[in-house]
Design a protein around this motif. Structure first.
Motif, PDB file in Angstrom:
ATOM      1  N   PRO A 193      10.606  84.287 -82.400  1.00  0.00           N
ATOM      2  CA  PRO A 193      10.951  83.906 -81.018  1.00  0.00           C
ATOM      3  C   PRO A 193      12.456  83.875 -80.778  1.00  0.00           C
ATOM      4  CG  PRO A 193      10.414  81.944 -82.288  1.00  0.00           C
ATOM      5  CD  PRO A 193      10.184  83.123 -83.203  1.00  0.00           C
ATOM      6  N   TRP A 194      12.865  84.457 -79.689  1.00  0.00           N
ATOM      7  CA  TRP A 194      14.276  84.503 -79.314  1.00  0.00           C
ATOM      8  C   TRP A 194      14.478  83.913 -77.926  1.00  0.00           C
ATOM      9  CZ3 TRP A 194      18.820  86.752 -81.457  1.00  0.00           C
ATOM     10  CH2 TRP A 194      18.654  87.337 -82.720  1.00  0.00           C
ATOM     11  N   ILE A 195      15.614  83.246 -77.775  1.00  0.00           N
ATOM     12  CA  ILE A 195      16.148  82.916 -76.460  1.00  0.00           C
ATOM     13  C   ILE A 195      17.203  83.965 -76.154  1.00  0.00           C
ATOM     14  CG2 ILE A 195      17.915  81.438 -75.401  1.00  0.00           C
ATOM     15  CD1 ILE A 195      16.345  79.019 -76.216  1.00  0.00           C
ATOM     16  N   VAL A 196      17.109  84.578 -74.978  1.00  0.00           N
ATOM     17  CA  VAL A 196      18.165  85.504 -74.534  1.00  0.00           C
ATOM     18  C   VAL A 196      18.671  84.986 -73.192  1.00  0.00           C
ATOM     19  CG1 VAL A 196      18.782  87.860 -73.917  1.00  0.00           C
ATOM     20  CG2 VAL A 196      17.076  87.457 -75.713  1.00  0.00           C
ATOM     21  N   ALA A 197      19.871  84.414 -73.209  1.00  0.00           N
ATOM     22  CA  ALA A 197      20.490  83.906 -71.985  1.00  0.00           C
ATOM     23  C   ALA A 197      21.174  85.069 -71.276  1.00  0.00           C
ATOM     24  CB  ALA A 197      21.496  82.811 -72.314  1.00  0.00           C
ATOM     25  N   VAL A 198      20.768  85.331 -70.044  1.00  0.00           N
ATOM     26  CA  VAL A 198      21.317  86.456 -69.283  1.00  0.00           C
ATOM     27  C   VAL A 198      22.218  85.913 -68.175  1.00  0.00           C
ATOM     28  CG1 VAL A 198      20.805  88.517 -67.935  1.00  0.00           C
ATOM     29  CG2 VAL A 198      19.208  87.759 -69.727  1.00  0.00           C
ATOM     30  N   GLU A 199      23.465  86.354 -68.165  1.00  0.00           N
ATOM     31  CA  GLU A 199      24.421  85.920 -67.159  1.00  0.00           C
ATOM     32  C   GLU A 199      24.911  87.118 -66.347  1.00  0.00           C
ATOM     33  OE1 GLU A 199      25.747  82.900 -66.070  1.00  0.00           O
ATOM     34  OE2 GLU A 199      23.983  82.193 -67.170  1.00  0.00           O
ATOM     35  N   PHE A 200      24.996  86.930 -65.032  1.00  0.00           N
ATOM     36  CA  PHE A 200      25.520  87.960 -64.142  1.00  0.00           C
ATOM     37  C   PHE A 200      26.888  87.516 -63.632  1.00  0.00           C
ATOM     38  CE2 PHE A 200      20.893  88.199 -63.894  1.00  0.00           C
ATOM     39  CZ  PHE A 200      20.688  89.541 -64.180  1.00  0.00           C
ATOM     40  N   GLN A 201      27.857  88.422 -63.690  1.00  0.00           N
ATOM     41  CA  GLN A 201      29.208  88.122 -63.248  1.00  0.00           C
ATOM     42  C   GLN A 201      29.649  89.156 -62.214  1.00  0.00           C
ATOM     43  OE1 GLN A 201      31.469  85.479 -64.680  1.00  0.00           O
ATOM     44  NE2 GLN A 201      29.356  84.821 -65.001  1.00  0.00           N
ATOM     45  N   THR A 202      30.111  88.679 -61.068  1.00  0.00           N
ATOM     46  CA  THR A 202      30.649  89.606 -60.079  1.00  0.00           C
ATOM     47  C   THR A 202      31.866  90.319 -60.637  1.00  0.00           C
ATOM     48  OG1 THR A 202      29.880  88.109 -58.340  1.00  0.00           O
ATOM     49  CG2 THR A 202      31.434  89.824 -57.690  1.00  0.00           C
ATOM     50  N   LYS A 203      32.672  89.567 -61.383  1.00  0.00           N
ATOM     51  CA  LYS A 203      33.785  90.137 -62.139  1.00  0.00           C
ATOM     52  C   LYS A 203      33.870  89.384 -63.461  1.00  0.00           C
ATOM     53  CE  LYS A 203      37.062  87.249 -59.570  1.00  0.00           C
ATOM     54  NZ  LYS A 203      38.262  87.259 -58.704  1.00  0.00           N
ATOM     55  N   PRO A 204      34.372  90.004 -64.520  1.00  0.00           N
ATOM     56  CA  PRO A 204      34.369  89.371 -65.839  1.00  0.00           C
ATOM     57  C   PRO A 204      35.092  88.023 -65.861  1.00  0.00           C
ATOM     58  CG  PRO A 204      34.862  91.703 -66.034  1.00  0.00           C
ATOM     59  CD  PRO A 204      34.899  91.388 -64.566  1.00  0.00           C
ATOM     60  N   ASP A 205      34.524  87.101 -66.608  1.00  0.00           N
ATOM     61  CA  ASP A 205      35.090  85.771 -66.781  1.00  0.00           C
ATOM     62  C   ASP A 205      35.774  85.724 -68.147  1.00  0.00           C
ATOM     63  OD1 ASP A 205      35.646  83.110 -67.195  1.00  0.00           O
ATOM     64  OD2 ASP A 205      33.627  82.386 -66.797  1.00  0.00           O
ATOM     65  N   PRO A 206      37.099  85.517 -68.199  1.00  0.00           N
ATOM     66  CA  PRO A 206      37.796  85.512 -69.493  1.00  0.00           C
ATOM     67  C   PRO A 206      37.368  84.373 -70.412  1.00  0.00           C
ATOM     68  CG  PRO A 206      39.258  84.796 -67.718  1.00  0.00           C
ATOM     69  CD  PRO A 206      38.022  85.329 -67.069  1.00  0.00           C
ATOM     70  N   GLU A 207      36.685  83.364 -69.872  1.00  0.00           N
ATOM     71  CA  GLU A 207      36.231  82.231 -70.679  1.00  0.00           C
ATOM     72  C   GLU A 207      34.748  82.321 -71.023  1.00  0.00           C
ATOM     73  OE1 GLU A 207      37.330  78.709 -68.560  1.00  0.00           O
ATOM     74  OE2 GLU A 207      39.448  78.889 -69.091  1.00  0.00           O
ATOM     75  N   MET A 208      34.139  83.470 -70.774  1.00  0.00           N
ATOM     76  CA  MET A 208      32.698  83.602 -70.971  1.00  0.00           C
ATOM     77  C   MET A 208      32.280  83.334 -72.421  1.00  0.00           C
ATOM     78  SD  MET A 208      29.692  83.987 -69.856  1.00  0.00           S
ATOM     79  CE  MET A 208      30.085  84.295 -68.134  1.00  0.00           C
ATOM     80  N   PHE A 209      33.082  83.758 -73.385  1.00  0.00           N
ATOM     81  CA  PHE A 209      32.748  83.501 -74.788  1.00  0.00           C
ATOM     82  C   PHE A 209      32.539  82.011 -75.039  1.00  0.00           C
ATOM     83  CE2 PHE A 209      34.754  81.897 -78.713  1.00  0.00           C
ATOM     84  CZ  PHE A 209      33.791  82.281 -79.638  1.00  0.00           C
ATOM     85  N   GLY A 210      33.495  81.196 -74.629  1.00  0.00           N
ATOM     86  CA  GLY A 210      33.397  79.757 -74.863  1.00  0.00           C
ATOM     87  C   GLY A 210      32.250  79.132 -74.102  1.00  0.00           C
TER      88      GLY A 210
END
Length: 298
Positions: A69-86
């Motif tokens: 079993p996996w959780i896959v969190a899907v995020e949509f960004q209108t433009k890239p977020d430089p803090e997305m990693f954190g």
């Protein structure tokens, strides 16, 4: 156009045909995984968005590994977020701690994340290595930068039956998504949709995305006669989303003030579709003596 229009349209598309969307997103044949559903992630806020509860967290199973079993969190960004990693690191850790695939002791999800950038190119993955200290940290994210994706390749895949027509609305965001021939082929494929409402929704979202990329004029000209009223569907998504967010806010803040909502009360709150009434209920959270009195607010 407010940014959350694009976010809500993206979430709507992901749920239009979840299996087809995840197959394309993860570049996996549909036979390689089993989609079990979208997880209820209330109580695990996305860092930086305390009032938003992500509703695109997929529960999937790896068909080639005995159904891990996996959780896959899907995020949509209108433009890239430089803090997305954190932000993803914080969100995934919360999901791992709070959500389990079953009731077996020690059972845990495997974790993964995917980001779809509607414009621009992001870089949410990180690898941090200090060999001498024996330290190694990595988060590898599936990242789809739509401006670098080929509209031609998407059409060829759909025409060949490798991808589902439900992916068509993303095309105006892709490279080549403003050429006359590409749009004509798009119309042929979208025109084959037998459900008139779904066909209209696909066209409305395509027009919405074409607006974001400065391609509205050519798409509007090409779709003359389709009677596309994107505002009708955008307003519908927004209203539906605002109701859900108000319900979630009441249940989350109410739990802090009044304790967890009894199951029957939660059902009542989620059945309320009147946004004005939901706002009145939210205004009374800190004054109501209990859940019964709170949901009796008219």
């Amino acid at each position: 156009m407010p940014e959350n229009y694009y976010d809500k349209a993206s979430r709507f598309l992901a749920k239009l045909d979840p299996g087809a969307f995840l197959s394309w997103l993860l570049r996996l044949p549909a036979s390689d995984f089993v989609f079990r559903g979208w997880l209820d992630t209330r109580g695990v806020p996305f860092p930086g968005d305390t009032d938003r509860v992500s509703d695109t967290v997929a529960h999937v199973e790896n068909a080639g590994a005995n159904g891990v079993p996996w959780i896959v969190a899907v995020e949509f960004q209108t433009k890239p977020d430089p803090e997305m990693f954190g932000r993803l690191m914080g969100y995934l850790s919360g999901l791992w701690l709070e959500r389990k695939p079953d009731t077996e002791r020690g059972s845990r999800f495997h974790l993964g994340a995917a980001v779809v950038n509607l414009t621009g190119s992001g870089s949410a993955s990180r690898e941090m290595i200090w060999p001498a200290a024996g330290l190694y940290s990595q988060l590898r994210v599936v990242e789809r930068n739509l401006e670098l994706e080929s509209a031609e390749e998407l059409l060829v895949g759909i025409e060949a039956g490798h991808w589902a027509p439900a992916l068509l609305p993303w095309l105006p965001l892709m490279s080549g998504g403003d050429t006359s021939d590409i749009i004509d082929r798009w119309k042929v494929l979208a025109g084959g949709e037998p459900d008139r409402r779904r066909k209209a929704q696909m066209a409305a979202i395509a027009m919405l995305f074409a607006t974001k990329t400065g391609r509205k004029a050519i798409w509007q000209t090409k779709l003359e006669g389709w009677n596309v009223d994107e505002s009708e569907y955008v307003n519908e998504w927004m209203a539906r989303g605002e109701v859900r967010e108000a319900q979630q806010l009441i249940l989350r803040i109410g739990a802090k003030k009044l304790g967890p909502a009894p199951e029957g009360v939660e059902v009542v709150v989620r059945a309320i579709q009147d946004r004005a009434r939901l706002e009145r209920i939210a205004d009374r959270i800190f004054d109501a003596p209990g859940w019964g009195d709170l949901v009796a607010t008219v």
